[in-house]
Enzyme design. Structure first.
Site, PDB file in Angstrom:
ATOM      1  N   LYS A  87       0.938  57.364   7.565  1.00  0.00           N
ATOM      2  CA  LYS A  87       2.168  56.599   7.370  1.00  0.00           C
ATOM      3  C   LYS A  87       2.014  55.161   7.860  1.00  0.00           C
ATOM      4  O   LYS A  87       2.611  54.233   7.296  1.00  0.00           O
ATOM      5  CB  LYS A  87       3.332  57.298   8.068  1.00  0.00           C
ATOM      6  CG  LYS A  87       3.777  58.585   7.384  1.00  0.00           C
ATOM      7  CD  LYS A  87       4.181  58.363   5.939  1.00  0.00           C
ATOM      8  CE  LYS A  87       4.834  59.601   5.323  1.00  0.00           C
ATOM      9  NZ  LYS A  87       5.166  59.408   3.888  1.00  0.00           N
ATOM     10  N   TYR A  98      -0.639  62.613  10.222  1.00  0.00           N
ATOM     11  CA  TYR A  98       0.588  62.139   9.588  1.00  0.00           C
ATOM     12  C   TYR A  98       0.879  60.696   9.971  1.00  0.00           C
ATOM     13  O   TYR A  98       1.137  59.841   9.109  1.00  0.00           O
ATOM     14  CB  TYR A  98       1.746  63.045   9.996  1.00  0.00           C
ATOM     15  CG  TYR A  98       3.087  62.626   9.456  1.00  0.00           C
ATOM     16  CD1 TYR A  98       3.395  62.784   8.110  1.00  0.00           C
ATOM     17  CD2 TYR A  98       4.066  62.082  10.296  1.00  0.00           C
ATOM     18  CE1 TYR A  98       4.631  62.404   7.617  1.00  0.00           C
ATOM     19  CE2 TYR A  98       5.302  61.703   9.810  1.00  0.00           C
ATOM     20  CZ  TYR A  98       5.579  61.868   8.465  1.00  0.00           C
ATOM     21  OH  TYR A  98       6.806  61.486   7.972  1.00  0.00           O
ATOM     22  N   SER A 125       7.257  56.296   7.772  1.00  0.00           N
ATOM     23  CA  SER A 125       7.841  57.086   8.860  1.00  0.00           C
ATOM     24  C   SER A 125       7.789  56.320  10.158  1.00  0.00           C
ATOM     25  O   SER A 125       6.885  55.494  10.391  1.00  0.00           O
ATOM     26  CB  SER A 125       7.086  58.406   9.024  1.00  0.00           C
ATOM     27  OG  SER A 125       7.452  59.067  10.225  1.00  0.00           O
TER      28      SER A 125
END
Length: 274
Positions: free
Chosen positions: A169, A165, A152
């Protein structure tokens, strides 16, 4: 013909998180280019719909409903693909994601769960796949296959709420670089740093028109990405079209240099109030 380098005829792929969104779109793109595909996610009904579309393209599909946070379950997909489809050439580690959370609500367990779901799953499946890929290596230029990891843009950008998150990532992106060195020269490992793509996951936080318009305005290409933008990149990285790339993370994000979606989290202030 240059287009022949994008062909995947006779190859077999595993795509995780393939019931919808980027996973489903990537599975269909690989099938359109000639691959047979094992698809897995939690929801069997979604997988069956994707499988029907793969079969309509003239390719074979194997449906494996599973809880892919279970590392044994995700690792078993490699053997299942080889047994039912005859070989294994491509792994797309798409399963992952973590709901945004404020800093003080991000417990150590939450952070560890994010790492497990986004990084450990990719490692478990790839580790199981590598011996199978090497066993049937007869692809062009001595290649035994390719791994594509879905990372991401938040693995390199920063904003509030994305700590778990984004950290996971970012780890997946660097895992991509390190695994590529471990597995060269026969297995290529690359990743995609995905920007804002209008899937159900993005709709969870950006479903209203005003938010969507603000995100588009903050994106240099002035649009939200489409699933096909990511699927096309995955085909490139999995095929001989991308045969001279390994250890790279391709940024498919509309040109972002800063996040285009703020969660509006307030400052922390002395005294415990916010």
């Amino acid at each position: 013909m240059i287009l022949d380098r994008f062909r995947l005829d006779g190859q077999v792929a595993v795509v995780t998180g393939a019931g919808r969104g980027i996973g489903a779109g990537t599975a269909l793109a690989l099938a359109e280019c000639g691959a047979d595909v094992l698809i897995s996610s939690r929801t069997e009904g979604q997988l069956k719909d994707v499988a029907a579309q793969i079969e309509a393209l003239g390719r074979r599909a194997v449906v494996v409903p599973a809880d892919l946070s279970d590392l044994d379950a995700v690792a078993s997909l490699a053997t299942r693909a080889a047994e039912e489809l005859g070989r294994l050439d491509i792994v797309v580690n798409n399963v992952g994601g973590t709901i945004p959370n404020a800093f003080l609500d991000t417990t150590p367990d939450y952070l560890e769960e994010a790492f497990r779901f986004n990084v450990s799953t990719a490692h478990a499946l790839t580790r199981a796949a590598v011996p199978l890929m090497l066993a049937d290596a007869d692809l062009p230029n001595g290649s035994a296959g390719a791994v594509v990891n879905i990372s991401s843009v938040m693995g390199r950008l920063a904003d509030r709420g994305y700590l778990a998150y984004g950290t996971a990532k970012a780890a997946l992106a660097h895992w991509t670089r390190l695994a590529a060195r471990d597995l060269d020269p026969h297995i290529r490992v690359n990743g995609i740093a995905v920007g804002s793509v209008m899937t159900s996951a993005l709709e969870f936080v950006a479903g209203d028109p005003a938010t969507k318009e603000a995100m588009e305005a903050a994106t240099p290409l002035r649009r939200i990405g489409e699933v096909e933008d990511i699927a096309a990149t995955a085909v490139f990285l999995a095929s001989q079209a991308g045969g001279y790339l390994t250890g790279k993370v391709v940024e498919v994000d509309g040109g972002l240099s800063h996040p285009n979606l703020s969660l509006g989290l307030s400052d922390l202030v002395p005294g415990g109030a916010s």
